[in-house]
Design an enzyme around this catalytic site. Structure first.
Site, mmCIF file in Angstrom:
data_model
loop_
_atom_site.group_PDB
_atom_site.id
_atom_site.type_symbol
_atom_site.label_atom_id
_atom_site.label_comp_id
_atom_site.label_asym_id
_atom_site.label_seq_id
_atom_site.Cartn_x
_atom_site.Cartn_y
_atom_site.Cartn_z
ATOM 1 N N SER A 1 -6.341 -6.476 5.651
ATOM 2 C CA SER A 1 -7.156 -5.362 6.122
ATOM 3 C C SER A 1 -8.660 -5.636 6.036
ATOM 4 C CB SER A 1 -6.758 -4.121 5.320
ATOM 5 O OG SER A 1 -7.421 -2.997 5.773
ATOM 6 N N GLY B 1 -7.345 1.644 -7.707
ATOM 7 C CA GLY B 1 -6.066 0.963 -7.579
ATOM 8 C C GLY B 1 -6.232 -0.447 -7.026
HETATM 9 C C1 16G Z 1 -5.917 1.187 -0.406
HETATM 10 C C2 16G Z 1 -5.212 2.272 0.337
HETATM 11 C C3 16G Z 1 -6.188 3.329 0.802
HETATM 12 C C4 16G Z 1 -7.011 3.836 -0.355
HETATM 13 C C5 16G Z 1 -7.656 2.701 -1.111
HETATM 14 C C6 16G Z 1 -8.273 3.218 -2.390
HETATM 15 C C7 16G Z 1 -3.284 2.106 1.821
HETATM 16 C C8 16G Z 1 -2.706 1.468 3.049
HETATM 17 N N1 16G Z 1 -4.520 1.751 1.512
HETATM 18 O O1 16G Z 1 -6.753 0.452 0.442
HETATM 19 O O2 16G Z 1 -5.434 4.370 1.353
HETATM 20 O O3 16G Z 1 -8.010 4.704 0.105
HETATM 21 O O4 16G Z 1 -6.665 1.756 -1.463
HETATM 22 O O5 16G Z 1 -8.819 2.175 -3.121
HETATM 23 O O6 16G Z 1 -2.640 2.886 1.141
HETATM 24 P P1 16G Z 1 -9.231 2.374 -4.626
HETATM 25 O O7 16G Z 1 -7.996 2.771 -5.393
HETATM 26 O O8 16G Z 1 -9.799 1.065 -5.033
HETATM 27 O O9 16G Z 1 -10.262 3.463 -4.667
HETATM 28 MG MG MG Z 2 -6.761 -1.480 7.127
#
Ligand code: 16G
Ligand code: MG
Length: 543
Positions: free
Chosen positions: A64, A498
């Site tokens: 991505s 995450g």
């Molecule tokens: C991932 C997730 C996205 C979320 C992001 C948060 C999918 C396909 N992608 O890229 O939805 O906004 O994580 O990131 O689920 P963070 O936990 O680092 O804030």
């Molecule tokens: Mg993407």
């Protein structure tokens, strides 16, 4: 399962020592050179999932919006949705099994998930444009073949296109034809029908500048362009011929830095948008007359789409349930506008597409968007059947139902899809005769700020209420509450990321100064109460 043959194959895709692998919110993601064995094993796992469900399963090779050197893989379940949580655990265990334990790890999944090993398996594979993707896709293909699965390799695809293919295959074509041509035709004929109904005769064809993040979106939009060109002129930038994938461009760059991408010249009031590296996210933006950069993110798209859908549903007059799903990152004013002005019920879930998607499935019409630009609308089967029936009649109701029916076809109901979302937005703007400025003016975003804090162990922070309140460490939520009470229209929350080893802090308030100062104060509280490491957070900000 021929254990000896499998061992030999697996030896060609040896697991590197000393690394831990985790199937996270968006599958596995890391430096491409560590992923060969993961890909081979995800080929194996996809074949098992296919044998278990009796349906085709997708494997998408992409990282991505990550840097070009990274790669990743995600599996797509039978209706085009993300992999079921129990199988995410199987995926993590399989990726971490030591080479000699691989057959045993596979057998454990066969037993636990009641897989029928003798059943046929069908796996569909797609990949993005990263230099490492073709070789990694080959490892996945070998995994599928090792379990006797049948393969359909689509080659270069956007992530949402692969989700679409999986759903088409498993619904006997009812969702569409499982080919790229089928995808383009489904979307473009719905778009043509919609823009035909926009009777602003004499108006110029709408035009939009698209930053393709130097990724797969450029290739696929170029293929699609002739299909939509009667209704929309798309000009592609960052199409991969010069720049590096996601470098200083793309939806993630524009959203996090709140500034235009490199490689795209904007004149005031020109409509522009950015896709991310696998084209499942999109944000819009423009320069206002004074030259200030204005961002229209996932919240603005959710508002435009859901208010339009709601107007149409009111005309159709059926009592469909409607819901908009957001996360804690949604701007407070978007939520207020939806609830108080539009009277649409809004729900908040944890961050991560699968949570929003799942919640949106509860409604006849469920619109979901993350502020970062990933989102779509889902329609229940009952609602779709009814709307398509009503669309047969020629009265006022029938006209509204016809617009709805075309929107149902234009939305990619398997996942957020930058190409589909762009066409939905363009169709709505055309039908309502809105400019990008008028869309932007539906409500004003509250000033906000996001910062990150480094702590020794981010799991000391746990949250509740869809990540809006901290449960641990003790005293943190009380500290946040007390800080928030010192500002107007204010809100703040913290959550462990995450995808990165940091704690994220979000704050919003009635002015940018207040939002910045609240974000700083909360990050100090995190630093002190949750074991901050390194330098104390300074005023000013890091993203
Ligand atoms: C991932 C997730 C996205 C979320 C992001 C948060 C999918 C396909 N992608 O890229 O939805 O906004 O994580 O990131 O689920 P963070 O936990 O680092 O804030
Ligand atoms: Mg993407």
């Amino acid at each position: 399962m021929d254990v000896d043959a499998l061992r030999k194959q697996a030896a060609l895709h040896a697991k590197p020592p000393g690394l831990a692998f985790h199937y996270g919110t968006a599958g596995f993601r890391m430096r491409a050179e560590h992923l060969d064995h993961v890909m081979f094993r995800m080929g194996l796992l996809a074949a098992l999932r296919s044998k278990q469900t009796g349906a085709a399963i997708g494997v998408m090779v992409t990282a991505s919006h990550n840097p070009e050197e990274d790669n990743g893989v995600k599996l797509v379940d039978p209706l085009g949705e993300m992999l079921a949580p129990a199988w995410e655990e199987h995926a993590t265990r399989l990726a971490n099994a030591e080479d000699p334990d691989l057959p045993r790890a596979l057998l454990r999944i066969v037993e636990e998930a009641a897989v029928e090993p003798a059943r046929d398996a069908v796996v569909l594979i797609g990949r993005d444009t990263r230099p490492s993707s073709e070789q990694l896709a080959q490892a996945a293909r070998e995994g599928v073949a090792a379990l006797g699965g049948r393969l359909h390799d689509y080659g270069l695809l956007t992530t949402p296109q692969l989700h679409y293919m999986v759903r088409c295959r498993n619904t006997d074509g009812r969702y569409g034809k499982p080919t790229l041509d089928g995808y383009y035709r489904k979307l473009s004929s719905a778009f043509a029908e919609l823009t035909k109904q926009a009777s602003r005769s004499g108006d110029e064809r709408a035009s939009v500048k698209v930053d393709c993040a130097n990724g797969i979106g450029a290739l696929k939009l170029r293929e699609m362009e002739p299909h939509v060109s009667p209704g929309l002129a798309v000009q592609l930038f960052n199409d991969g011929t010069k720049g590096k994938l996601n470098h200083l461009c793309g939806a993630d760059f524009v959203k996090t830095h709140q500034k235009p991408p490199h490689g795209l010249e904007m004149k005031p009031n020109e409509r522009c948008c950015s896709l991310d590296g696998d084209a499942d996210r999109i944000v819009y933006y423009y320069l206002d007359a004074a030259g200030a950069f204005r961002l229209l993110d996932g919240d603005k798209m959710a508002v435009l789409m859901s208010t339009f859908l709601q107007e149409l549903l009111a005309e159709v007059g059926e009592s469909f349930s409607v819901g908009v799903v957001q996360t804690a990152y949604a701007n407070g004013n978007s939520t207020r506008f939806l609830e108080e002005v539009m009277k649409v019920p809004v729900y908040c879930t944890k961050t991560g597409v699968k949570h929003l998607h799942h919640k949106a499935q509860e409604f006849d019409v469920g619109v979901y968007f993350e502020a970062n630009g990933h989102g779509t609308a889902l329609f229940s089967e009952a609602a779709e059947v009814k709307i398509k029936q009503l669309a047969e009649s020629e009265d006022r109701k029938g006209k509204a139902a016809k617009v709805l029916a075309n929107l149902i076809d234009l939305f990619n109901q398997t996942a957020g899809d930058a190409i589909s979302d762009m066409l939905v937005i363009e169709a709505i703007l055309a039908l309502k005769g809105l400019t990008v400025q008028q869309w932007d003016a539906l409500y004003a975003d509250l000033p906000n700020r996001q910062v990150k804090v480094k702590v020794a162990d981010r799991t000391v922070i746990s949250t509740t209420d869809a990540e809006r309140r901290a449960v641990t460490p003790p005293g943190l939520q009380e500290a946040i509450d007390s800080l928030v009470s010192g500002y107007r229209l204010s809100r703040a929350f913290v959550r462990p990321s995450g995808t990165e080893d940091v704690v994220r802090v979000y704050a919003e308030a009635d002015s940018q100064e207040s939002a910045d100062s609240l974000a700083h104060a909360v990050s100090l509280a995190v630093f002190e109460l949750a074991g901050g490491i390194g330098e104390r957070p300074q005023p000013g900000f890091t993203r």
